[in-house]
Design a protein around this motif. Structure first.
Motif, PDB file in Angstrom:
ATOM      1  N   ASP A 153      -6.082  -0.800  -4.444  1.00  7.26           N
ATOM      2  CA  ASP A 153      -5.506  -1.414  -3.250  1.00  7.26           C
ATOM      3  C   ASP A 153      -6.465  -2.466  -2.699  1.00  7.26           C
ATOM      4  N   GLU A 154      -6.234  -3.695  -3.028  1.00  7.90           N
ATOM      5  CA  GLU A 154      -7.109  -4.800  -2.619  1.00  7.90           C
ATOM      6  C   GLU A 154      -8.579  -4.425  -2.781  1.00  7.90           C
ATOM      7  N   SER A 173       0.832  -1.207   0.000  1.00  7.42           N
ATOM      8  CA  SER A 173       0.000   0.000   0.000  1.00  7.42           C
ATOM      9  C   SER A 173       0.859   1.246   0.000  1.00  7.42           C
TER      10      SER A 173
HETATM   11 MG   LIG Z   1      -2.202  -2.688   2.390  1.00  6.09          MG
END
Ligand SMILES: [Mg+2]
Ligand SMILES: Nc1ncnc2c1ncn2[C@@H]1O[C@H](COP(=O)(O)OP(=O)(O)O)[C@@H](O)[C@H]1O
Lengths: 283, 258
Positions: free
Chosen positions: B179-180, B51
């Motif tokens: 991000d995911e 991240s």
């Molecule tokens: Mg992360």
């Protein structure tokens, strides 16, 4: 068994405390309304006082208080909300800003007479505004600023960080993110805090005593540099400074009732505003 | 490392990137070149800096206090940490979709129109067109076209995430950072979001952090494996998964840790 008994005792104790408060407040309200309502008529509300306030109406005091409320809002809201935005959105959290925050909270606990003396020293005398709507409004504004800043900061903080990030990631500037995606959601909380703070200030005597309030002034102000009569101070005069206080007792009740209606009206406005915005923005 | 085949076609080029949260270093000497109009997956155990790395690419880390960075990141040939770089321009070009979907408490329409409005599109017909196109691209149009004025918060989790993708697309980015994006969704919504990513790579450069090995293997063209703040291995996805060069990569993709 004994657990049960303790439980019951605690509950009754708590209930007693609650009811006692309700009864006291109810009695005060009832007393003021009961004695005040008969005095309240059109002439009382719209006439000038006569003979040092012993006769006639309280029109200039109502107008004076409304002017002071308006002046306080105009001064305190931009400064209060502005510094709340700065503190919660822009200033980094370090020792300096924490000290500022602490100072603001401490300011909320300063007795109102101290604000009154401060206003007298700075605005009335040093800046030479004289006893005036201007000096009184600034003094009241100083007094409610801590409340406005603290409640505004809370309202701003209640908006999730992810909204700000979401805006910034779309290429907004920080101010655009705050203006379009933070302030609208915290507006209800900010206004509520501001109105409640100002409602309380509107009923204060000490801060206006030395900065604006006139003992007896049966005419309306012409500019912000004029003195005015104000409801709380008028009430104080009628109750304590009059040669025959018992004779003007009905007038005291009438004045108290008008002040009460004004302050409760402000609170009611705050509650309505809050529920309106709660319904509009939920997440 | 991935060879020269896309050297003229790099969307992003990162050189000797180090990143620090206060005194603690989160990224160590990252070098990576990310090709245009492909999907690059970032994998690695939790806390390895995926991240953090992703957020250096649109300078979202700038909003965190007390962070520091050295090295160089070029996007489309521009050094994005140069003092002359306009962050607004950068973030318009490099869109972002967050792990936890973050629809604004506004109507569906206003969510998607948010970016274009801020960037100066005033005409309602133009906005309506952008909103429709963006929602179509994110596969949400059919589901919401009759209730554009309803609050976005009434949508399901998967719909909310696709709304956030539509919102990002509405400002016409070239690069999408994700991000995911599917980690908080149920399996069916996850599939939808993943399918969408496959669709979007025709037109966008996509960099996606994922915990899901199958997804990385299936949807991405290149994969970067991060471990403890370092880029351990970066290769075409088929190579990295079938023939990892590093022991740590192999351990991770075979599920021995992480
Ligand atoms: Mg992360
Ligand atoms: N805002 C922050 N402040 C300080 N440390 C952070 C912050 N965000 C992440 N970190 C640290 O940086 C490292 C990398 O985190 P992150 O990039 O979120 O990893 P990942 O996304 O791979 O799980 C972790 O050790 C994490 O604790």
């Amino acid at each position: 068994m004994t657990h049960n008994l303790t439980e019951k005792l605690v509950i009754s104790g708590l209930r007693f405390a609650t009811y006692a408060i309700v009864i006291v407040i109810g009695y005060i309200l009832f007393d003021i309304i009961w004695h005040g309502l008969p005095v309240l008529d059109w002439r009382f509300l719209t006439e000038m006082p006569r003979r040092g306030g012993a006769e006639g109406g309280i029109f200039p005091a109502i107008v004076g208080t409304i002017y002071l409320i308006a002046g306080t809002i105009i001064i305190a809201l931009p400064f209060g909300v502005g510094s709340a935005i700065y503190l919660s959105e822009y200033a980094s959290r370090n020792r300096l800003t924490e000290t500022i925050r602490l100072a603001i909270i401490t300011l909320a606990g300063v007795p109102s007479i101290v604000f009154g003396l401060f206003g007298l020293g700075l605005f009335v005398l040093y800046f030479n505004f004289g006893p005036s709507i201007l000096a009184g409004s600034i003094t009241l504004a100083c007094m409610v600023l801590p409340t406005i800043i603290v409640t505004s900061e809370e309202a701003l903080r209640a908006v999730p960080k992810s909204f700000r990030e979401g805006s910034l990631a779309l290429g907004t500037t920080k101010w655009q993110a705050i203006r379009t995606n933070v302030l609208p959601y915290s507006f209800g909380g900010i206004i509520t805090g501001a109105i409640l703070g100002i409602g309380r200030a509107a009923g204060e005597t000490a801060p206006i005593l030395l900065t604006v309030a006139a003992f007896f002034l049966p005419r309306l102000p012409k500019s912000i540099f004029d003195q005015v009569m104000a409801l709380p101070y008028h009430l104080y005069i009628l109750a304590t400074q009059h040669p025959d206080t018992s004779k003007v007792l009905p007038l005291q009740y009438g004045t108290a009732l008008v002040l009460l209606i004004l302050v409760l009206g402000l609170s009611l406005g705050a509650i309505i505003t809050r529920s309106h915005f709660r319904r509009k923005y939920r997440w | 490392m991935v060879g020269q085949e896309f050297s003229n076609n790099r969307a992003i080029e990162v050189n000797s990137l180090n990143f620090y949260y206060g005194d603690s270093q989160a990224l160590f000497d990252i070098n990576i070149a990310i090709p245009r109009k492909m999907v690059t997956a970032l994998i690695g155990p939790s806390g390895c800096g995926k991240s953090t790395f992703l957020r250096t690419l649109n300078r979202m880390n700038d909003i965190i206090d007390d962070v520091r960075l050295d090295g160089r990141i070029m996007v489309d040939g521009d050094d994005i940490y140069d003092s002359k770089m306009n962050i607004v321009t950068l973030r318009k070009k490099v869109g972002m979709v967050f792990q936890k979907s973050n629809p604004f408490p506004k109507s569906i329409f206003d969510n998607v129109a948010y970016g274009p409005r801020i960037h100066g599109t005033k005409s309602n017909s133009q906005l309506a067109e952008i909103v429709e196109k963006s929602l179509e691209r994110s596969g949400l149009w059919e589901e919401v076209k009759d209730r554009l004025d309803d609050s976005a918060l009434g949508l399901s989790g998967g719909q909310q995430q696709r709304l956030c993708i539509a919102r990002a697309l509405a400002v016409q980015p070239e690069i999408l950072l994700m991000d995911e994006p599917a980690s908080a969704l149920d399996p069916r919504s996850t599939t939808k979001v993943e399918d969408l990513i496959g669709e979007l790579k025709k037109d966008y450069t996509i960099i996606i952090v994922t915990h899901n090995m199958q997804q990385a293997a299936r949807d991405s063209d290149h994969t970067a494996f991060f471990y403890e703040g370092r880029l351990v291995e970066y290769d075409e996805t088929s190579n990295l998964f079938t023939n990892p060069k590093e022991k740590q990569t192999e351990d991770y993709i075979t599920g021995r840790f992480g």
